[in-house]
Design a protein around this motif. Structure first.
Motif, PDB file in Angstrom:
ATOM      1  N   ALA A 227      -9.238  19.674 -53.228  1.00 52.28           N
ATOM      2  CA  ALA A 227      -9.102  18.747 -52.094  1.00 52.28           C
ATOM      3  C   ALA A 227      -8.777  17.348 -52.566  1.00 52.28           C
ATOM      4  N   GLY A 228      -9.410  16.940 -53.693  1.00 54.27           N
ATOM      5  CA  GLY A 228      -9.133  15.603 -54.226  1.00 54.27           C
ATOM      6  C   GLY A 228      -7.703  15.472 -54.685  1.00 54.27           C
ATOM      7  N   ILE A 229      -7.210  16.529 -55.366  1.00 51.74           N
ATOM      8  CA  ILE A 229      -5.817  16.499 -55.840  1.00 51.74           C
ATOM      9  C   ILE A 229      -4.846  16.450 -54.675  1.00 51.74           C
ATOM     10  N   SER A 230      -5.111  17.275 -53.655  1.00 53.22           N
ATOM     11  CA  SER A 230      -4.223  17.295 -52.494  1.00 53.22           C
ATOM     12  C   SER A 230      -4.271  15.965 -51.752  1.00 53.22           C
ATOM     13  N   GLY A 231      -5.487  15.340 -51.715  1.00 54.98           N
ATOM     14  CA  GLY A 231      -5.588  14.033 -51.061  1.00 54.98           C
ATOM     15  C   GLY A 231      -4.774  12.983 -51.780  1.00 54.98           C
ATOM     16  N   LYS A 232      -4.841  12.994 -53.126  1.00 57.16           N
ATOM     17  CA  LYS A 232      -4.034  12.044 -53.890  1.00 57.16           C
ATOM     18  C   LYS A 232      -2.546  12.279 -53.673  1.00 57.16           C
ATOM     19  N   ALA A 233      -2.172  13.558 -53.599  1.00 56.89           N
ATOM     20  CA  ALA A 233      -0.749  13.866 -53.386  1.00 56.89           C
ATOM     21  C   ALA A 233      -0.289  13.377 -52.030  1.00 56.89           C
ATOM     22  N   LEU A 234      -1.171  13.597 -51.005  1.00 55.56           N
ATOM     23  CA  LEU A 234      -0.800  13.165 -49.659  1.00 55.56           C
ATOM     24  C   LEU A 234      -0.726  11.644 -49.565  1.00 55.56           C
ATOM     25  N   SER A 235      -1.685  10.936 -50.228  1.00 54.54           N
ATOM     26  CA  SER A 235      -1.662   9.476 -50.185  1.00 54.54           C
ATOM     27  C   SER A 235      -0.499   8.910 -50.973  1.00 54.54           C
ATOM     28  N   GLY A 236      -0.041   9.661 -51.983  1.00 51.76           N
ATOM     29  CA  GLY A 236       1.070   9.174 -52.781  1.00 51.76           C
ATOM     30  C   GLY A 236       2.411   9.371 -52.127  1.00 51.76           C
ATOM     31  N   LYS A 237       2.503  10.341 -51.196  1.00 48.59           N
ATOM     32  CA  LYS A 237       3.793  10.623 -50.555  1.00 48.59           C
ATOM     33  C   LYS A 237       4.335   9.421 -49.787  1.00 48.59           C
ATOM     34  N   PRO A 238       3.531   8.771 -48.921  1.00 46.54           N
ATOM     35  CA  PRO A 238       4.073   7.600 -48.222  1.00 46.54           C
ATOM     36  C   PRO A 238       4.508   6.499 -49.171  1.00 46.54           C
ATOM     37  N   ARG A 239       3.715   6.318 -50.264  1.00 49.40           N
ATOM     38  CA  ARG A 239       4.069   5.259 -51.199  1.00 49.40           C
ATOM     39  C   ARG A 239       5.393   5.553 -51.885  1.00 49.40           C
ATOM     40  N   HIS A 240       5.585   6.808 -52.334  1.00 48.86           N
ATOM     41  CA  HIS A 240       6.861   7.164 -52.971  1.00 48.86           C
ATOM     42  C   HIS A 240       8.010   7.125 -51.967  1.00 48.86           C
ATOM     43  N   ALA A 241       7.733   7.529 -50.745  1.00 50.12           N
ATOM     44  CA  ALA A 241       8.777   7.459 -49.710  1.00 50.12           C
ATOM     45  C   ALA A 241       9.185   6.019 -49.453  1.00 50.12           C
ATOM     46  N   TRP A 242       8.188   5.124 -49.443  1.00 47.98           N
ATOM     47  CA  TRP A 242       8.492   3.701 -49.234  1.00 47.98           C
ATOM     48  C   TRP A 242       9.312   3.140 -50.386  1.00 47.98           C
ATOM     49  N   LEU A 243       8.974   3.544 -51.611  1.00 49.26           N
ATOM     50  CA  LEU A 243       9.720   3.044 -52.757  1.00 49.26           C
ATOM     51  C   LEU A 243      11.150   3.549 -52.763  1.00 49.26           C
ATOM     52  N   ARG A 244      11.365   4.732 -52.162  1.00 48.99           N
ATOM     53  CA  ARG A 244      12.721   5.281 -52.112  1.00 48.99           C
ATOM     54  C   ARG A 244      13.507   4.797 -50.897  1.00 48.99           C
ATOM     55  N   SER A 245      12.887   4.029 -50.009  1.00 50.20           N
ATOM     56  CA  SER A 245      13.552   3.611 -48.779  1.00 50.20           C
ATOM     57  C   SER A 245      14.535   2.471 -49.045  1.00 50.20           C
ATOM     58  N   ASP A 246      15.462   2.284 -48.097  1.00 47.94           N
ATOM     59  CA  ASP A 246      16.434   1.197 -48.218  1.00 47.94           C
ATOM     60  C   ASP A 246      15.754  -0.166 -48.127  1.00 47.94           C
ATOM     61  N   ALA A 247      14.700  -0.258 -47.303  1.00 44.81           N
ATOM     62  CA  ALA A 247      13.997  -1.538 -47.160  1.00 44.81           C
ATOM     63  C   ALA A 247      13.368  -1.969 -48.475  1.00 44.81           C
ATOM     64  N   ALA A 248      12.753  -1.006 -49.193  1.00 49.44           N
ATOM     65  CA  ALA A 248      12.129  -1.349 -50.475  1.00 49.44           C
ATOM     66  C   ALA A 248      13.176  -1.770 -51.493  1.00 49.44           C
ATOM     67  N   ARG A 249      14.292  -1.061 -51.532  1.00 47.49           N
ATOM     68  CA  ARG A 249      15.346  -1.439 -52.474  1.00 47.49           C
ATOM     69  C   ARG A 249      15.917  -2.810 -52.123  1.00 47.49           C
ATOM     70  N   GLY A 250      16.057  -3.063 -50.821  1.00 46.48           N
ATOM     71  CA  GLY A 250      16.563  -4.377 -50.405  1.00 46.48           C
ATOM     72  C   GLY A 250      15.615  -5.500 -50.780  1.00 46.48           C
ATOM     73  N   LEU A 251      14.314  -5.277 -50.559  1.00 48.07           N
ATOM     74  CA  LEU A 251      13.338  -6.300 -50.920  1.00 48.07           C
ATOM     75  C   LEU A 251      13.272  -6.508 -52.423  1.00 48.07           C
ATOM     76  N   SER A 252      13.416  -5.440 -53.176  1.00 49.96           N
ATOM     77  CA  SER A 252      13.405  -5.592 -54.632  1.00 49.96           C
ATOM     78  C   SER A 252      14.604  -6.394 -55.120  1.00 49.96           C
ATOM     79  N   LEU A 253      15.748  -6.237 -54.442  1.00 48.42           N
ATOM     80  CA  LEU A 253      16.924  -7.026 -54.813  1.00 48.42           C
ATOM     81  C   LEU A 253      16.790  -8.481 -54.372  1.00 48.42           C
ATOM     82  N   LEU A 254      16.128  -8.700 -53.229  1.00 44.72           N
ATOM     83  CA  LEU A 254      15.991 -10.052 -52.703  1.00 44.72           C
ATOM     84  C   LEU A 254      14.843 -10.828 -53.331  1.00 44.72           C
TER      85      LEU A 254
END
Length: 307
Positions: free
Chosen positions: A8-35
């Motif tokens: 359960a702990g491993i699955s919880g970490k995986a689930l909590s990490g998914k939004p973070r990785h999705a955000w890092l892969r988003s266009d908004a994150a790439r745009g902010l990193s460039l700006l």
């Protein structure tokens, strides 16, 4: 039991990490990193000094002693002294005249390059920016030589017998400030207007012609409204900086061409009164911003009325 908790702990970490990785892969994150580097520079070079100036405007200074106690005395002086109102209105009037003259002179040039020049447009644009290849001070001093008492204009008119003695009104007055600023900021008006004219769909002009519009009617109904974003951008680019110009009035304006920026510069310099200078600067910035926003709104209303 322990295995299920670990899973359960491993699955919880995986689930909590998914939004973070999705955000890092988003266009908004790439745009902010460039700006982010640019934003850091803007904050460090503009926002911090501006915040410090706002803080200074609420302090007071007596000779070399800076009192950091909160006070509104500087703003009371700014709004109560008539000399500041006169200089501010003079600055706005000079900048408005410079903006009007520059845009009226720049529009035909930009129109010619956008519609009539078929080849070597890049060469034309380079030629239009030639004045920027020299120092701003050098260009101001050149106008001082041209408009001077024994300058090019007076010498030429006297040699032709047009005048018997040099003209007095050419230098050290608002006229010389307007002429010098209009020349110095000409390219800032030409380029935005040219870009706006270049983007106009030529089929719209052909359609207007097919519907019976003549050249003048087609210009005022199609070309001018569609090029207004460039005109507005050029006006803002010229009006706001020229209000705060103090170099040109100092060199060619004389006592009659003094602007509000000269007083602000004197407060930060010879007068050594940074709090009052900060209050003058902040008040001028807010007033110029309000005037610019009102002008943009009125321009958009005018374009809507034309359409």
């Amino acid at each position: 039991m322990s295995d299920r908790v670990a899973a359960a702990g491993i699955s919880g970490k995986a689930l909590s990490g998914k939004p973070r990785h999705a955000w890092l892969r988003s266009d908004a994150a790439r745009g902010l990193s460039l700006l982010s580097p640019t934003l850091f520079v803007v904050v460090a070079a503009m926002a911090v000094p501006l915040a410090l100036m706002v803080a200074y405007s609420f302090w007071s200074q007596s000779y070399v002693t800076l009192d950091t106690s909160f006070t509104l005395k500087n703003y009371q002086d700014v709004f109560s002294r008539e000399i500041y109102r006169i200089l501010f209105l003079r600055s706005v009037a000079i900048s408005a005249m410079v903006t009007l003259i520059t845009v009226l002179l720049a529009y035909p040039i930009a129109y010619f390059v956008a519609f009539d020049v078929k080849r070597h447009k890049l060469l034309w644009l380079i030629l239009l920016t030639l004045p920027f290849w020299t120092s701003y001070l050098l260009r101001v001093f050149s106008w001082k030589v041209i408009l001077g008492y024994n300058g090019v204009i007076n010498s030429g008119l006297m040699s032709l017998g047009v005048i018997a003695e040099p003209l007095q009104f050419l230098l050290y007055n608002p006229f010389s400030v307007i002429v010098t600023l209009a020349h110095a900021w000409a390219a800032f008006a030409i380029l935005p207007i040219y870009v706006s004219l270049e983007k106009i769909d030529r089929t719209l002009l052909e359609a207007a012609t097919d519907l019976g519009d003549g050249p003048a009617r087609r210009f005022f109904r199609v070309t001018l409204p569609l090029s207004m974003p460039g005109v507005i951008a050029a006006s803002v680019l010229i009006f706001i900086p020229t209000v705060g110009d103090y170099v040109t009035p100092t060199l060619v304006g004389g006592t009659g061409g003094v602007m509000i920026a000269n007083i602000i510069q004197a407060q930060f310099g010879k007068a050594n009164n940074w709090p009052l200078g900060s209050a003058l600067a902040i008040s001028t910035m807010l007033a110029v911003t309000a005037i610019a926003c009102l002008s943009i709104w009125l321009s958009k209303r005018g374009v809507a009325a034309i359409k």
